[in-house]
Structure formats: structure tokens, C-alpha cells
Scaffold this active site. Sequence first.
Site, PDB file in Angstrom:
ATOM      1  N   ASN A  34       0.799  -1.217   0.000  1.00 16.60           N
ATOM      2  CA  ASN A  34       0.000   0.000   0.000  1.00 16.60           C
ATOM      3  C   ASN A  34       0.834   1.270   0.000  1.00 16.60           C
ATOM      4  O   ASN A  34       0.359   2.321  -0.439  1.00 16.60           O
ATOM      5  CB  ASN A  34      -0.919  -0.010   1.231  1.00 16.60           C
ATOM      6  CG  ASN A  34      -1.658   1.291   1.414  1.00 16.60           C
ATOM      7  OD1 ASN A  34      -2.593   1.603   0.674  1.00 16.60           O
ATOM      8  ND2 ASN A  34      -1.241   2.083   2.400  1.00 16.60           N
ATOM      9  N   SER A  54      -4.393   2.147  -8.584  1.00 19.48           N
ATOM     10  CA  SER A  54      -5.260   3.321  -8.703  1.00 19.48           C
ATOM     11  C   SER A  54      -5.909   3.300 -10.076  1.00 19.48           C
ATOM     12  O   SER A  54      -5.322   2.790 -11.042  1.00 19.48           O
ATOM     13  CB  SER A  54      -4.443   4.601  -8.537  1.00 19.48           C
ATOM     14  OG  SER A  54      -5.205   5.747  -8.898  1.00 19.48           O
ATOM     15  N   TYR A  78       2.465   9.729 -11.129  1.00 18.26           N
ATOM     16  CA  TYR A  78       1.668   8.834 -10.282  1.00 18.26           C
ATOM     17  C   TYR A  78       0.936   7.803 -11.141  1.00 18.26           C
ATOM     18  O   TYR A  78       0.951   6.600 -10.851  1.00 18.26           O
ATOM     19  CB  TYR A  78       0.672   9.652  -9.466  1.00 18.26           C
ATOM     20  CG  TYR A  78      -0.244   8.832  -8.604  1.00 18.26           C
ATOM     21  CD1 TYR A  78       0.220   8.235  -7.428  1.00 18.26           C
ATOM     22  CD2 TYR A  78      -1.588   8.655  -8.944  1.00 18.26           C
ATOM     23  CE1 TYR A  78      -0.625   7.486  -6.624  1.00 18.26           C
ATOM     24  CE2 TYR A  78      -2.437   7.911  -8.140  1.00 18.26           C
ATOM     25  CZ  TYR A  78      -1.947   7.328  -6.986  1.00 18.26           C
ATOM     26  OH  TYR A  78      -2.790   6.571  -6.196  1.00 18.26           O
ATOM     27  N   LYS A 136       1.465   3.634 -11.135  1.00 17.08           N
ATOM     28  CA  LYS A 136       0.388   2.695 -10.848  1.00 17.08           C
ATOM     29  C   LYS A 136       0.085   1.817 -12.061  1.00 17.08           C
ATOM     30  O   LYS A 136      -0.276   0.649 -11.924  1.00 17.08           O
ATOM     31  CB  LYS A 136      -0.867   3.454 -10.405  1.00 17.08           C
ATOM     32  CG  LYS A 136      -0.708   4.166  -9.065  1.00 17.08           C
ATOM     33  CD  LYS A 136      -0.363   3.218  -7.935  1.00 17.08           C
ATOM     34  CE  LYS A 136      -0.334   3.917  -6.586  1.00 17.08           C
ATOM     35  NZ  LYS A 136      -0.058   2.985  -5.466  1.00 17.08           N
TER      36      LYS A 136
END
Length: 295
Positions: free
Chosen positions: A94, A147, A160, A164
Site C-alpha cells: 500500500n 489506482s 503517479y 500505478k
Amino acid sequence: MMAERPRTALVTGAGKGLGAAFATGLANDGCQVVVNNRTHSNTPSSAQHIAQSIRQSGGIATHQESAVDDPGAAAVIIDDTVEHFGGLDILVLNAGISGPAVKIDSEADTKLRDVMEINFFSNAALIAAAMPHLQASKAGRILLIASSAGLYGVRGRAAYAASKGALIAYGKSLADEHRRTPIRVNMLAPYAATAMTAGEGGAADPRLDPVNATAAAVWLCRPECDRTGEVWVSGAGHAARGAVIESQGGTIPDGTPDGFGHAVATLAQLTDIREYNSAQQAFASFMRPITQSSV
């Protein structure tokens, strides 16, 4: 006869928000949990706080304070887990950062590397360090916290989204490699109001409490979960499966750029969609009508 050891789960980035909710949910499901979160100077240990909270509620937990991106951290985190609880069955990755909000420009390269280091490379190192122990488990489970940005991209957060997206592709590849073993690998794209997602001002939507994204996470880590290589989107007590798909496609008229341009609207139609477990499977499906038409 010795009693069977409870399932052991390691949750990284579990000092607050989603990670804390996942750790608590797994503890409530009967797991003994290692709560990992980096420490900050002059700040109480958030990992210790969550582990203590789990124990006060009757669960079994300990804390681990390594930063996932420190040199050699993966081996330390996994070794600490196995030493404390005698094994490892569940790995929930996580820990991650959103990185700064910035458009793709000349400075994006540095920011991309910073985000990829924590969101992708650190997770890959943890998987490598954990794999011998997960292989020794009767039901090794890996849950990568991804995500929807990794599926669709997101304006202003390309680093980001890329990290992901890489994590999803890595997880799907790992799942395919272990499809014939007891190990199961899935990805969860949670929707939750957390410190990472909070905007400036305004109250968080209570329906997006991180706790409301934990049901899918906990079940995907259970021994009875036989699904693998899937992306699940969950939040506010709802869940949906996400997938990369292809249209049925067709032959490019005359095999020319003009022919492609004339047919592009038809080729793009997603009326007969297909999903694949691997790139090899997708390629085989792509070639099948081509091979048949040439016979």
C-alpha cells in the site's frame, strides 16, 4: 500436534488511511499483522499506534518502521516479519506517494523517477524478498494497491499514473506466472478520502472513509480467493472490476494508411470486446483471424 499458525499479513504504508484500514480489516479477519510505516523525526510512530490499536481490540499485531525505499529495506521488512511471526502469507503493498501536481515538462523526468522509486521499484523489491515465504505458504496472496489513474491516466499526475500503471502490468504478469501455483495476485484501486487524495478545504465525503474500501481487500487476501490477475475498484461500500480490453478489430482495407483512416471508426468500435490474461494470449487472438484468412 502443533496448532496451525494464523495467517500472517504484512501491510506497508499502514500508519494511517487506507493502509491502517487494510491492516485492521485483516486483523479482524483472523490474521496476525505487521503494520509497516516509515517514522518521522519528532513524530510518534504511526505504525506503532495502529498496531497497538489492533491489539487493544483483541487482534494480533506488531509494527515495523522501515521506509520502503531505503536501501536494503525490502529484505529487512520481510525478515522482520518472518522472524516475528514465523512466516508470511499475505503481502499488501500500500505504501506510495502521489508526487507533486505538475504537468509533463522538462522537470517531469526527476519527479517521475522519485515517484517510481517508491510506488513501483520498492514494491518490486518487496515482492522479490517475500516470494520464497509466499511460495512456502499454503495460500500466498499478494494485493497491490493501485489506482484507477493507472488504468486511465490523470491530468497533472502523470508520474503517479505511470507508477500505478506499471504496478498493474507487473502484478498481472506475476499473476500469470503463478497461475498454476497456490499464489494469487490481484490489484485494488481504492476510492477513499485520505491525506493523499484530499484537496484544499471542504469536508471529506463520509462515504469515502477508507474502511469502506476494505471488504474487497480482505476477501482478495483470503485462502478461498481463487481469482488472480484482476484489477478491482472499490470504495464507499461498492466494487467493480476494471480491465484492459480490445475491440474485435478487422482487416485494414488495402493495408494502407488511407485504408486505415477510412476504417478507423469501425475498427475502434467496442461492441465485441475481449479481455486477456496475458500479452501472449492477446497476440494469439490477434493473429488467429489473420492466419485463418491466409489458409
